[in-house]
Enzyme design. Structure first.
Site, PDB file in Angstrom:
ATOM      1  N   TYR A  59       0.829  -1.201   0.000  1.00 52.47           N
ATOM      2  CA  TYR A  59       0.000   0.000   0.000  1.00 52.47           C
ATOM      3  C   TYR A  59       0.872   1.263   0.000  1.00 52.47           C
ATOM      4  O   TYR A  59       1.578   1.540   0.959  1.00 52.47           O
ATOM      5  CB  TYR A  59      -0.937   0.044   1.204  1.00 52.47           C
ATOM      6  CG  TYR A  59      -1.889  -1.130   1.289  1.00 52.47           C
ATOM      7  CD1 TYR A  59      -2.380  -1.752   0.139  1.00 52.47           C
ATOM      8  CD2 TYR A  59      -2.302  -1.622   2.515  1.00 52.47           C
ATOM      9  CE1 TYR A  59      -3.254  -2.831   0.219  1.00 52.47           C
ATOM     10  CE2 TYR A  59      -3.179  -2.699   2.612  1.00 52.47           C
ATOM     11  CZ  TYR A  59      -3.646  -3.302   1.460  1.00 52.47           C
ATOM     12  OH  TYR A  59      -4.502  -4.371   1.543  1.00 52.47           O
ATOM     13  N   HIS A 124      -0.302 -12.060   0.723  1.00 51.47           N
ATOM     14  CA  HIS A 124      -1.146 -11.037   0.105  1.00 51.47           C
ATOM     15  C   HIS A 124      -1.535 -11.367  -1.345  1.00 51.47           C
ATOM     16  O   HIS A 124      -0.675 -11.500  -2.202  1.00 51.47           O
ATOM     17  CB  HIS A 124      -0.380  -9.707   0.139  1.00 51.47           C
ATOM     18  CG  HIS A 124      -1.229  -8.507  -0.135  1.00 51.47           C
ATOM     19  ND1 HIS A 124      -0.707  -7.234  -0.162  1.00 51.47           N
ATOM     20  CD2 HIS A 124      -2.553  -8.365  -0.386  1.00 51.47           C
ATOM     21  CE1 HIS A 124      -1.685  -6.362  -0.425  1.00 51.47           C
ATOM     22  NE2 HIS A 124      -2.808  -7.034  -0.569  1.00 51.47           N
TER      23      HIS A 124
END
EC number: 1.1.1.316
Length: 319
Positions: A59, A124
């Site tokens: 992110y 992820h």
């Protein structure tokens, strides 16, 4: 102000706030967020009972983790008062689920977060890797990190629901503690429901993210790159307009819909301002005291009926 409800997360013994703090916006993923604002947002979230913070090195190309680390430090509370999840395997540079990268990844994350350990370390967006590598290499590497005390629990995340059964059927029971699913438990798509009994039988905790379907159920609408079909976008837009014409907020309704199922331990919502935090917490407390606006919900469900559970094949591959 009533305290935020805490829910048990699978067999972990952790009790997470029903609303979790999604920290991807702190990486300025959806527009710039100043450090002071990020810290103030986290302070307010914690003050109102949100104890669960979720981030990833992906992110904002590590910026989200750095901001979260600063915000947690500024809380000046004991480490045991909050629960932190980060991820490994997905980076600005691309995907790497190798054992070697995972080991390096957690050390880098801990440094950015200014922590000695995380509570949950997720693989992820595993649909972009080889699921067999996740089973045979990545998860065993995470187990070592668990033994070393760098993470307390292990999770997996991704968009297609079949990745969860694929992995969980192939690892020893109790190896994976948590799954994080997104865009599959909201007004427009509730397919995660079908998987809940299976996950419960495996003792796996469930976190759901994107109750607003990555912007589909918001007044500003989805970002340009949103992978939904035109048909789904149009229907969601009609649902949004309907709520607006009644003077109702679709974001509140959508969040309450996701929160109403207690089998889901926490619903992650991205937050980057104090007002967003207050709005999200108000949605929870109102749900507990007044219940949901069933009439508007039924009308929205009717509008979305033709596109119910329409999804897209995988997460977003944006670099």
């Amino acid at each position: 102000m009533t305290k935020m409800e805490l829910r048990r997360l699978g067999n972990t013994g952790l009790k997470v706030s029903a609303v979790g703090f999604g920290a991807s916006p702190l990486g300025s993923v959806f527009g710039p967020v100043a450090e002071d604002d990020a810290v103030a947002t986290m302070r307010e979230a914690f003050r109102l009972g949100i104890n669960f913070f979720d981030t990833s090195p992906y992110y904002g190309g590590t910026l989200s983790e750095k901001m979260l680390g600063k915000g947690l430090k500024a809380l000046q509370v004991p480490r045991s008062d909050y629960i932190v999840a980060t991820k490994c395997g997905r980076y600005k540079e691309g995907f790497d689920f190798s054992a070697e990268r995972v080991r390096k990844s957690i050390d880098e994350s801990l440094e950015r977060l200014q922590l000695d350990y995380v509570d949950i370390l997720h693989c992820h967006d595993i649909e972009f890797g080889s699921l067999d590598q996740i089973v045979s290499e990545t998860i065993p590497a995470l187990q070592k990190l668990k033994q070393e005390g760098k993470t307390r629990f292990i999770g997996i995340t991704g968009l297609p629901l079949d990745i969860f059964t694929y992995v969980l059927d192939r690892v020893p029971p109790g190896t994976v503690d948590v799954i994080l699913s997104y865009c599959h438990y909201g007004v427009n798509d509730s397919t995660l429901l079908d998987l809940l009994p299976y996950l419960k039988s495996k003792g796996v905790g469930v976190i759901s993210a994107s109750p607003l379907a990555m912007g589909l159920l918001t007044e500003q609408g989805p970002p340009e790159w949103h992978p939904a079909s035109p048909e789904l976008k149009t229907a969601c837009k009609a649902a949004v307009s309907h709520c607006k014409s009644k003077g109702k907020k679709i974001t509140k309704l959508a969040l309450q819909y996701s929160l109403a199922n207690k089998e889901i331990s926490s619903v992650l919502v991205g937050m980057s301002s104090v007002s967003q935090v207050e709005e999200n917490v108000a949605a929870v407390t109102e749900l507990e005291s007044l219940g949901m606006d069933q009439e508007t919900l039924s009308e929205v469900e009717a509008i979305l009926e033709p596109v119910k559970n329409l999804t897209w094949p995988s997460g977003i591959h944006q670099n």
